[in-house]
Design an enzyme around this catalytic site. Structure first.
Site, PDB file in Angstrom:
ATOM      1  N   VAL A  11       0.820  -1.213   0.000  1.00 42.07           N
ATOM      2  CA  VAL A  11       0.000   0.000   0.000  1.00 42.07           C
ATOM      3  C   VAL A  11       0.856   1.266   0.000  1.00 42.07           C
ATOM      4  O   VAL A  11       0.640   2.183  -0.793  1.00 42.07           O
ATOM      5  CB  VAL A  11      -0.972  -0.017   1.210  1.00 42.07           C
ATOM      6  CG1 VAL A  11      -1.564   1.360   1.465  1.00 42.07           C
ATOM      7  CG2 VAL A  11      -2.086  -0.999   0.935  1.00 42.07           C
ATOM      8  N   THR A 122      -5.232  -0.248   7.512  1.00 44.08           N
ATOM      9  CA  THR A 122      -6.576  -0.641   7.952  1.00 44.08           C
ATOM     10  C   THR A 122      -6.532  -0.837   9.460  1.00 44.08           C
ATOM     11  O   THR A 122      -5.815  -1.713   9.954  1.00 44.08           O
ATOM     12  CB  THR A 122      -6.981  -1.950   7.244  1.00 44.08           C
ATOM     13  OG1 THR A 122      -6.935  -1.733   5.835  1.00 44.08           O
ATOM     14  CG2 THR A 122      -8.372  -2.394   7.659  1.00 44.08           C
ATOM     15  N   GLY A 256     -15.198 -20.482  -5.865  1.00 42.47           N
ATOM     16  CA  GLY A 256     -13.807 -20.920  -5.905  1.00 42.47           C
ATOM     17  C   GLY A 256     -13.390 -21.583  -4.603  1.00 42.47           C
ATOM     18  O   GLY A 256     -14.243 -22.082  -3.844  1.00 42.47           O
ATOM     19  N   CYS A 263      -5.730  -9.329   3.240  1.00 38.10           N
ATOM     20  CA  CYS A 263      -6.724  -8.427   3.831  1.00 38.10           C
ATOM     21  C   CYS A 263      -8.002  -9.108   4.320  1.00 38.10           C
ATOM     22  O   CYS A 263      -8.347  -8.982   5.496  1.00 38.10           O
ATOM     23  CB  CYS A 263      -7.078  -7.325   2.831  1.00 38.10           C
ATOM     24  SG  CYS A 263      -5.711  -6.197   2.541  1.00 38.10           S
ATOM     25  N   ARG A 331       0.316 -14.218   1.429  1.00 39.03           N
ATOM     26  CA  ARG A 331      -0.271 -14.137   2.768  1.00 39.03           C
ATOM     27  C   ARG A 331      -1.677 -14.740   2.776  1.00 39.03           C
ATOM     28  O   ARG A 331      -2.531 -14.339   2.002  1.00 39.03           O
ATOM     29  CB  ARG A 331      -0.299 -12.679   3.260  1.00 39.03           C
ATOM     30  CG  ARG A 331       1.087 -12.171   3.628  1.00 39.03           C
ATOM     31  CD  ARG A 331       1.054 -10.712   4.044  1.00 39.03           C
ATOM     32  NE  ARG A 331       0.921  -9.811   2.917  1.00 39.03           N
ATOM     33  CZ  ARG A 331       0.942  -8.473   3.016  1.00 39.03           C
ATOM     34  NH1 ARG A 331       1.062  -7.915   4.208  1.00 39.03           N
ATOM     35  NH2 ARG A 331       0.832  -7.715   1.948  1.00 39.03           N
TER      36      ARG A 331
HETATM   37  P1  NAD Z   1       3.226  -4.650   4.015  1.00 38.68           P
HETATM   38  O1  NAD Z   1       3.549  -5.622   5.081  1.00 38.68           O
HETATM   39  O2  NAD Z   1       3.420  -5.020   2.583  1.00 38.68           O
HETATM   40  O3  NAD Z   1       4.030  -3.289   4.251  1.00 38.68           O
HETATM   41  C1  NAD Z   1       4.216  -2.687   5.481  1.00 38.68           C
HETATM   42  C2  NAD Z   1       5.592  -2.029   5.467  1.00 38.68           C
HETATM   43  O4  NAD Z   1       5.719  -1.197   6.619  1.00 38.68           O
HETATM   44  C3  NAD Z   1       6.760  -3.023   5.530  1.00 38.68           C
HETATM   45  O5  NAD Z   1       7.634  -2.780   4.446  1.00 38.68           O
HETATM   46  C4  NAD Z   1       7.435  -2.728   6.872  1.00 38.68           C
HETATM   47  O6  NAD Z   1       8.833  -2.918   6.832  1.00 38.68           O
HETATM   48  C5  NAD Z   1       7.066  -1.277   7.081  1.00 38.68           C
HETATM   49  N1  NAD Z   1       7.095  -0.807   8.476  1.00 38.68           N
HETATM   50  C6  NAD Z   1       6.568  -1.380   9.575  1.00 38.68           C
HETATM   51  N2  NAD Z   1       6.782  -0.590  10.658  1.00 38.68           N
HETATM   52  C7  NAD Z   1       7.435   0.511  10.227  1.00 38.68           C
HETATM   53  C8  NAD Z   1       7.926   1.686  10.865  1.00 38.68           C
HETATM   54  N3  NAD Z   1       7.753   1.901  12.165  1.00 38.68           N
HETATM   55  N4  NAD Z   1       8.582   2.604  10.119  1.00 38.68           N
HETATM   56  C9  NAD Z   1       8.754   2.409   8.794  1.00 38.68           C
HETATM   57  N5  NAD Z   1       8.302   1.316   8.143  1.00 38.68           N
HETATM   58  C10 NAD Z   1       7.649   0.379   8.842  1.00 38.68           C
HETATM   59  O7  NAD Z   1       1.700  -4.254   4.278  1.00 38.68           O
HETATM   60  P2  NAD Z   1       0.607  -3.784   3.189  1.00 38.68           P
HETATM   61  O8  NAD Z   1       0.037  -4.966   2.489  1.00 38.68           O
HETATM   62  O9  NAD Z   1       1.144  -2.648   2.415  1.00 38.68           O
HETATM   63  O10 NAD Z   1      -0.535  -3.243   4.171  1.00 38.68           O
HETATM   64  C11 NAD Z   1      -0.393  -2.051   4.895  1.00 38.68           C
HETATM   65  C12 NAD Z   1      -1.749  -1.677   5.457  1.00 38.68           C
HETATM   66  O11 NAD Z   1      -2.658  -1.379   4.382  1.00 38.68           O
HETATM   67  C13 NAD Z   1      -2.423  -2.773   6.265  1.00 38.68           C
HETATM   68  O12 NAD Z   1      -3.143  -2.195   7.323  1.00 38.68           O
HETATM   69  C14 NAD Z   1      -3.371  -3.410   5.278  1.00 38.68           C
HETATM   70  O13 NAD Z   1      -4.476  -4.024   5.913  1.00 38.68           O
HETATM   71  C15 NAD Z   1      -3.815  -2.205   4.481  1.00 38.68           C
HETATM   72  N6  NAD Z   1      -4.270  -2.508   3.118  1.00 38.68           N
HETATM   73  C16 NAD Z   1      -3.596  -3.433   2.368  1.00 38.68           C
HETATM   74  C17 NAD Z   1      -4.017  -3.685   1.073  1.00 38.68           C
HETATM   75  C18 NAD Z   1      -3.303  -4.708   0.219  1.00 38.68           C
HETATM   76  O14 NAD Z   1      -3.847  -5.074  -0.832  1.00 38.68           O
HETATM   77  N7  NAD Z   1      -2.128  -5.190   0.592  1.00 38.68           N
HETATM   78  C19 NAD Z   1      -5.122  -3.003   0.531  1.00 38.68           C
HETATM   79  C20 NAD Z   1      -5.755  -2.040   1.320  1.00 38.68           C
HETATM   80  C21 NAD Z   1      -5.324  -1.808   2.618  1.00 38.68           C
END
Ligand code: NAD
Length: 439
Positions: A11, A122, A256, A263, A331
């Site tokens: 994200v 989220t 499916g 998520c 995941r």
């Molecule tokens: P991710 O695990 O891919 O990325 C999170 C990143 O944050 C990692 O690279 C980690 O190293 C970094 N991080 C953690 N703590 C940190 C800190 N203190 N300082 C700097 N960097 C830090 O996660 P994601 O899939 O991008 O999801 C992030 C959020 O967005 C979640 O809450 C998720 O539910 C939400 N979200 C995800 C999606 C999706 O499709 N992946 C879609 C909508 C919302």
């Protein structure tokens, strides 16, 4: 505007790159130094179509950079997004907010006076209140505003989704923060994407309600598929028959192997926990999660039923292990419990995925990793399609029938016509369609 994006994951990286493409000045900060180093070398840490080009263009034009130095990035920012992970907390299923609160603590002392802090992660209702408390504890006099701006992008189509969202939700009661956020999203608003302004708690709940509703649609059509198998109906036609009704809509009605990914499972679980904590249980979502959990192993029984219930000693080729096509994200992928269940039943499992192999190697034990669909299928007793990558839609069935030990295709995404597959001499098992093998 000057934006700091904390977290350069699926994200944060996509959002940061898109904001820079709008003309904002963006620094993406990640605590994972390896990730920052590879981004600075032009290597993408994730597979997302179009992302490498988008990042290269904006880095080249000087609007996007990557850093581990949170203090200097945040101290120069007008808007600070928190886009760190919120996985399920081990043991109880609540959202693990430790990364969000750690980020809040890290920025508290270095935020500029008028900064707007935005949770894009989220997060459960009330998290914004706690982020605000943490920041004010450190920085009592700052005129900082805390906003909720949940993200709705889908992996695999993330850039398009970010640039053409169905809606943008901005949760804050602070008038100044609203106008700052309107400026951040101005290019999208001009593109006719509606902005919905709400209070912070409403924005936080909206994200969980959206994901849980979509998960409910999937669980619903999967149960209709099971019923269709028993009564001799076709779930794809049922889905079309109901989906053409605008009140229902055609999306998320593909039967499916059950929903997975980074998520839906964790967000549905977190909503359940919020409901229980507030004595307003969301019983429909509780059932959705239970039904979906059972389904993954049931898919292994579907494979076994093609062999009279016994697959001990059989070799099974699994095509597609990422939770959906066009991502390398493993995941909570449905392939994980499915493959474990096949192994528990005594089968030997072979695996091929077009981009997920590196991640898959971190997840699976005792499977044979193959470098093409055909090498995976060679000598196997059944081919199981788990993720509907485009390249699996037109497999050479004649070729497969000559190289497989036994002509069985279990198509958990209904991407083949049963008649066509049968014409090539295969036993075909789809989901919720005539000639599907019920479990
Ligand atoms: P991710 O695990 O891919 O990325 C999170 C990143 O944050 C990692 O690279 C980690 O190293 C970094 N991080 C953690 N703590 C940190 C800190 N203190 N300082 C700097 N960097 C830090 O996660 P994601 O899939 O991008 O999801 C992030 C959020 O967005 C979640 O809450 C998720 O539910 C939400 N979200 C995800 C999606 C999706 O499709 N992946 C879609 C909508 C919302």
């Amino acid at each position: 505007m000057h934006i700091a994006m904390i977290g350069a994951g699926y994200v944060g990286l996509v959002s940061g790159a898109c904001f820079s493409d709008f003309g904002h000045q963006v620094v993406c900060i990640d605590s994972n130094a390896e990730k920052v180093a590879s981004l600075n070398n032009g290597e993408m840490p994730i597979h997302e179509p179009g992302l490498a080009e988008l990042v290269a263009r904006n880095v080249g034009q000087g609007r996007l950079s990557f850093s581990s130095d949170l203090k200097s990035a945040v101290s120069g920012a007008e808007v600070v997004f928190i886009a760190v992970g919120t996985p399920s907390r081990r043991g109880d299923g609540h959202a693990d907010l430790s990364y969000v609160y750690a980020a809040a603590r890290e920025i508290a002392g270095v935020l500029p006076d008028q900064a707007v802090v935005v949770t894009k992660s989220t997060v459960p209702v009330g998290t914004g209140d706690e982020v605000e408390r943490i920041i004010r504890e450190e920085n009592p006099d700052a005129k900082v505003a805390i906003v909720s701006n949940p993200e709705f992008l889908r992996e695999g189509a993330a850039i398009r989704d970010f640039k053409h969202p169905d809606r943008i939700v901005i949760g804050t009661d602070d008038a100044r923060a609203r106008s700052v956020m309107a400026e951040v999203y101005r290019p999208l608003h001009l593109n006719a994407s509606p902005i919905l302004y709400t209070d912070r708690r409403t924005a936080e709940l909206t994200k969980y309600a959206a994901n849980s509703f979509l998960a409910t649609k999937i669980a619903f059509i999967n149960e209709i598929a099971d019923l269709a198998e028993k009564v001799g109906a076709n779930v794809q036609e049922v889905a079309r028959g109901i989906g053409l009704d605008n009140r229902i809509g055609q999306k998320f009605l593909h039967a499916g192997p059950g929903f997975g990914g980074s998520c839906f499972p964790k967000d549905a679980m977190a909503l359940i926990k919020t409901g229980q904590d507030n004595e307003a249980p969301v019983r429909i979502v509780e059932t959705v999660v239970a039904v979906n959990d059972q389904r993954k192993r049931a898919m292994a029984r579907k494979v076994a039923n093609a062999f009279g219930g016994n697959i001990r000693g059989k070799s099974i080729a699994v095509l597609g292990v990422t939770f959906k096509p066009d991502t390398d994200d493993m995941r909570d992928a449905p392939s994980i419990p499915l493959i474990t269940a096949l192994q528990d039943m005594g089968a030997e499992v072979r695996v091929f995925d077009p981009v997920g192999m590196e991640q898959a190697k971190k997840v699976f034990e005792n499977v044979t990793f193959c470098d093409s669909a055909y090498r995976c299928a060679k000598g196997c007793h059944a081919l199981v399609i788990v993720t509907e990558w485009e390249q699996f839609r037109a497999l050479d069935l004649k070729e497969l029938s000559t190289i497989m030990a036994c002509p069985v295709i279990v198509d958990l995404r209904n991407i083949y016509s049963p008649e066509e597959v049968a014409r090539n001499g295969f036993l075909y098992c789809g989901v919720g369609r005539p000639k599907s093998v019920a479990y």
